[in-house]
Design an enzyme around this catalytic site. Structure first.
Site, short mmCIF file in Angstrom:
data_model
loop_
_atom_site.label_atom_id
_atom_site.label_comp_id
_atom_site.label_asym_id
_atom_site.label_seq_id
_atom_site.Cartn_x
_atom_site.Cartn_y
_atom_site.Cartn_z
N CYS A 86 -45.08 105.84 48.27
CA CYS A 86 -46.47 106.98 48.76
C CYS A 86 -45.58 108.46 48.64
CB CYS A 86 -46.29 106.71 50.53
SG CYS A 86 -47.37 108.00 51.47
N HIS A 203 -47.71 101.17 51.83
CA HIS A 203 -45.79 101.14 52.62
C HIS A 203 -45.41 99.39 52.98
CE1 HIS A 203 -45.21 105.21 53.52
NE2 HIS A 203 -46.58 105.24 53.68
N GLU A 205 -42.97 98.03 52.62
CA GLU A 205 -42.05 98.06 53.99
C GLU A 205 -41.77 97.71 55.57
OE1 GLU A 205 -42.08 103.00 54.06
OE2 GLU A 205 -42.69 100.22 52.37
#
Length: 227
Positions: A86, A203, A205
């Site tokens: 990002c 994302h 994660e």
């Protein structure tokens, strides 16, 4: 795998990234302040998401001038792994470590929702725990995620297998509707020529545990741990 997460003023995804890296590697990553100038003993450098320096000037433009950046460039040049997610992807393009730029989303609105990505290159230290053509789910949260590059650069990325992920439907089709931010050729993530630097907008994660709603992002971190 010894990992470091670079913390810039305004970054807000460093703890999410730390959770994913700790889960995959068994070791907590080192938090490195952007004014530090060394990355000794580090295998992987991560530039996380957020709003570095409040996104003033352009997203990532001020962070790209931080004192830590020469060390990150040197790390990548000697074969170290670098991942920008990002805002981290924006920083890598602003720093010239990856080509192109991230423009305002085509709808001129901040997007905070799930998307689906098709794995385009599964032969890298980031993606080898996926299969080429596999579709994964990932959250997106950005206002400037519209990937842009000139045709020559886009053709080179395609020809050299440097497109890592594309926005796709759940069945893997590349459609305009699935390309929520308007990125050219539906590109969601790209690689450096030596395949050691990855930038992507969504994302991974944030999907590494069933308590988060899924584990689609976990194989990326497991691949890094295995590397």
């Amino acid at each position: 795998m010894r990992a470091a997460i670079v913390v810039f003023p305004g970054i807000n995804r460093e703890r999410d990234m730390a959770i994913a890296l700790t889960l995959a590697t068994g070791h907590a990553p080192r938090m490195v302040w952007h004014k530090d100038t060394t990355l000794d003993g580090i295998d992987l450098v991560v530039l996380p998401g957020g709003f570095s320096h409040g996104d003033y000037l352009r997203c990532g433009a001020m962070a790209a001038q931080s004192p830590i950046m020469p060390a990150i460039r040197a790390h990548a040049a000697r074969g170290g792994l670098v991942m920008g997610v990002c805002n981290g992807f924006q920083i890598l393009t602003e720093a010239g470590m990856l080509p192109g730029a991230l423009l305002r989303n085509s709808g001129l609105r901040f997007l905070s929702q799930d998307c689906h990505l098709r794995v385009e290159n599964a032969a890298t230290d980031f993606t080898r725990h996926y299969q080429k053509g596999q579709v994964i789910r990932a959250p997106m949260a950005h206002g400037d995620g519209n990937y842009f590059a000139d045709d020559e650069t886009l053709d080179r990325l395609e020809g050299e297998g440097l497109v890592a992920f594309r926005y796709a439907t759940t069945s893997g089709e590349i459609t305009q509707a699935a390309n929520l931010n308007g990125s050219q050729r539906s590109i969601a993530g790209i690689l450096s020529p030596n395949l050691r630097v990855l930038g992507l907008m969504p994302h991974p994660e944030d999907l590494v545990d069933t308590l988060m709603g899924g584990t689609d992002g976990l194989p990326l971190f497991q691949a890094l741990a295995a590397a």
